[in-house]
Design an enzyme around this catalytic site. Structure first.
Site, PDB file in Angstrom:
ATOM      1  N   ASN A   1      50.025 -30.566  66.865  1.00 47.28           N
ATOM      2  CA  ASN A   1      50.141 -31.354  68.182  1.00 47.28           C
ATOM      3  C   ASN A   1      50.904 -32.653  67.947  1.00 47.28           C
ATOM      4  O   ASN A   1      51.044 -33.256  66.887  1.00 47.28           O
ATOM      5  CB  ASN A   1      48.722 -31.616  68.539  1.00 47.28           C
ATOM      6  CG  ASN A   1      48.061 -32.522  67.642  1.00 47.28           C
ATOM      7  OD1 ASN A   1      47.914 -32.096  66.187  1.00 47.28           O
ATOM      8  ND2 ASN A   1      47.164 -33.140  67.856  1.00 47.28           N
TER       9      ASN A   1
ATOM     10  N   GLU B   1      51.527 -36.013  70.068  1.00 49.31           N
ATOM     11  CA  GLU B   1      51.117 -37.018  71.067  1.00 49.31           C
ATOM     12  C   GLU B   1      51.947 -37.766  71.542  1.00 49.31           C
ATOM     13  O   GLU B   1      53.152 -38.109  70.804  1.00 49.31           O
ATOM     14  CB  GLU B   1      49.701 -37.574  70.493  1.00 49.31           C
ATOM     15  CG  GLU B   1      48.616 -36.605  70.198  1.00 49.31           C
ATOM     16  CD  GLU B   1      47.419 -37.154  70.030  1.00 49.31           C
ATOM     17  OE1 GLU B   1      47.081 -38.322  69.614  1.00 49.31           O
ATOM     18  OE2 GLU B   1      46.298 -36.383  69.996  1.00 49.31           O
TER      19      GLU B   1
ATOM     20  N   GLU C   1      49.131 -25.142  69.384  1.00 45.19           N
ATOM     21  CA  GLU C   1      49.468 -23.684  69.683  1.00 45.19           C
ATOM     22  C   GLU C   1      50.650 -23.344  70.829  1.00 45.19           C
ATOM     23  O   GLU C   1      51.645 -22.438  70.438  1.00 45.19           O
ATOM     24  CB  GLU C   1      48.312 -23.176  70.479  1.00 45.19           C
ATOM     25  CG  GLU C   1      47.006 -23.005  69.773  1.00 45.19           C
ATOM     26  CD  GLU C   1      46.035 -24.518  69.958  1.00 45.19           C
ATOM     27  OE1 GLU C   1      46.781 -25.371  70.103  1.00 45.19           O
ATOM     28  OE2 GLU C   1      44.985 -24.384  69.995  1.00 45.19           O
TER      29      GLU C   1
ATOM     30  N   CYS D   1      42.872 -24.698  74.001  1.00 48.79           N
ATOM     31  CA  CYS D   1      42.789 -25.232  75.501  1.00 48.79           C
ATOM     32  C   CYS D   1      43.333 -24.205  76.488  1.00 48.79           C
ATOM     33  O   CYS D   1      43.942 -23.295  76.167  1.00 48.79           O
ATOM     34  CB  CYS D   1      43.283 -26.519  75.589  1.00 48.79           C
ATOM     35  SG  CYS D   1      45.317 -26.593  76.100  1.00 48.79           S
TER      36      CYS D   1
ATOM     37  N   CYS E   1      47.029 -23.685  76.794  1.00 50.83           N
ATOM     38  CA  CYS E   1      47.606 -22.907  75.708  1.00 50.83           C
ATOM     39  C   CYS E   1      47.064 -21.578  75.854  1.00 50.83           C
ATOM     40  O   CYS E   1      47.956 -20.464  75.468  1.00 50.83           O
ATOM     41  CB  CYS E   1      47.083 -23.325  74.389  1.00 50.83           C
ATOM     42  SG  CYS E   1      47.706 -24.936  73.815  1.00 50.83           S
TER      43      CYS E   1
HETATM   44  N1  THU Z   1      45.042 -30.146  70.892  1.00 56.03           N
HETATM   45  C1  THU Z   1      45.589 -29.069  70.291  1.00 56.03           C
HETATM   46  O1  THU Z   1      46.564 -29.381  69.623  1.00 56.03           O
HETATM   47  N2  THU Z   1      45.062 -27.859  70.225  1.00 56.03           N
HETATM   48  C2  THU Z   1      44.162 -27.610  71.003  1.00 56.03           C
HETATM   49  O2  THU Z   1      43.687 -26.579  71.305  1.00 56.03           O
HETATM   50  C3  THU Z   1      43.132 -28.667  71.727  1.00 56.03           C
HETATM   51  C4  THU Z   1      43.671 -29.914  71.540  1.00 56.03           C
HETATM   52  C5  THU Z   1      45.408 -31.631  70.571  1.00 56.03           C
HETATM   53  C6  THU Z   1      45.925 -32.211  71.630  1.00 56.03           C
HETATM   54  C7  THU Z   1      45.628 -33.634  71.527  1.00 56.03           C
HETATM   55  O3  THU Z   1      46.737 -34.029  70.542  1.00 56.03           O
HETATM   56  C8  THU Z   1      44.523 -33.611  70.596  1.00 56.03           C
HETATM   57  O4  THU Z   1      44.220 -32.421  70.280  1.00 56.03           O
HETATM   58  C9  THU Z   1      43.240 -33.984  71.558  1.00 56.03           C
HETATM   59  O5  THU Z   1      43.168 -33.240  72.524  1.00 56.03           O
END
Ligand code: THU
Length: 136
Positions: free
Chosen positions: A46, A48, A59, A90, A93
């Protein structure tokens, strides 16, 4: 299909990606490792952003990186977090994961050895896909 997946290696790749996550806002680091039918392992983490809505999940980054490498057939994806319990991808994804084929394996791991075992089809039943488009 699962016989061809080395989940231990895939988890190690996902954890490596997780360590490279950029998550200064949520402090929730996620790594994903995608195994392609050609035997490649493509990872994502991830990333941000100060403009929160621009954040992208591990993902989707893995899927998009795979596509950029010419890989669109997937056998499995492994998701790693530092959570107490494994997390499922999520909704956004899930939609991206079902784009290229009806179903493949999804496993999530947290700190412990207990994994959460699913498929893209169980995660997103009745998905909207390219087969729903009206043919021109
Ligand atoms: N996040 C993911 O990378 N994958 C998921 O399946 C759920 C959420 C990340 C996005 C964000 O950077 C952090 O987790 C909190 O939501």
């Amino acid at each position: 299909m699962s016989a061809t997946v080395d989940w231990t290696a895939l988890l190690a790749a996902a954890q490596g990606a997780m360590a490279r996550a950029y998550a200064p806002y949520s402090h929730f680091r996620v790594g994903a490792a995608l195994l392609t039918e050609n035997g490649l392992v493509v990872t994502g983490c991830n990333v941000e952003n100060a403009s929160y809505g621009l954040t992208i999940c591990a993902e989707r980054n893995a899927v998009f990186a795979a596509v950029a490498q010419g890989e669109t057939r997937f056998l499995a994806i492994c998701i790693a977090t530092e959570n107490d319990a494994p997390v499922a991808p999520c909704g956004a994804c899930r939609q991206v994961l079902v784009e290229f084929q009806p179903s493949f394996e999804v496993r999530s791991y947290a700190r412990g050895p207990e994994g959460l075992q699913q498929t893209t089809a169980t995660l997103l039943p009745h998905a909207f896909t390219k087969s729903d488009f009206v043919k021109p």
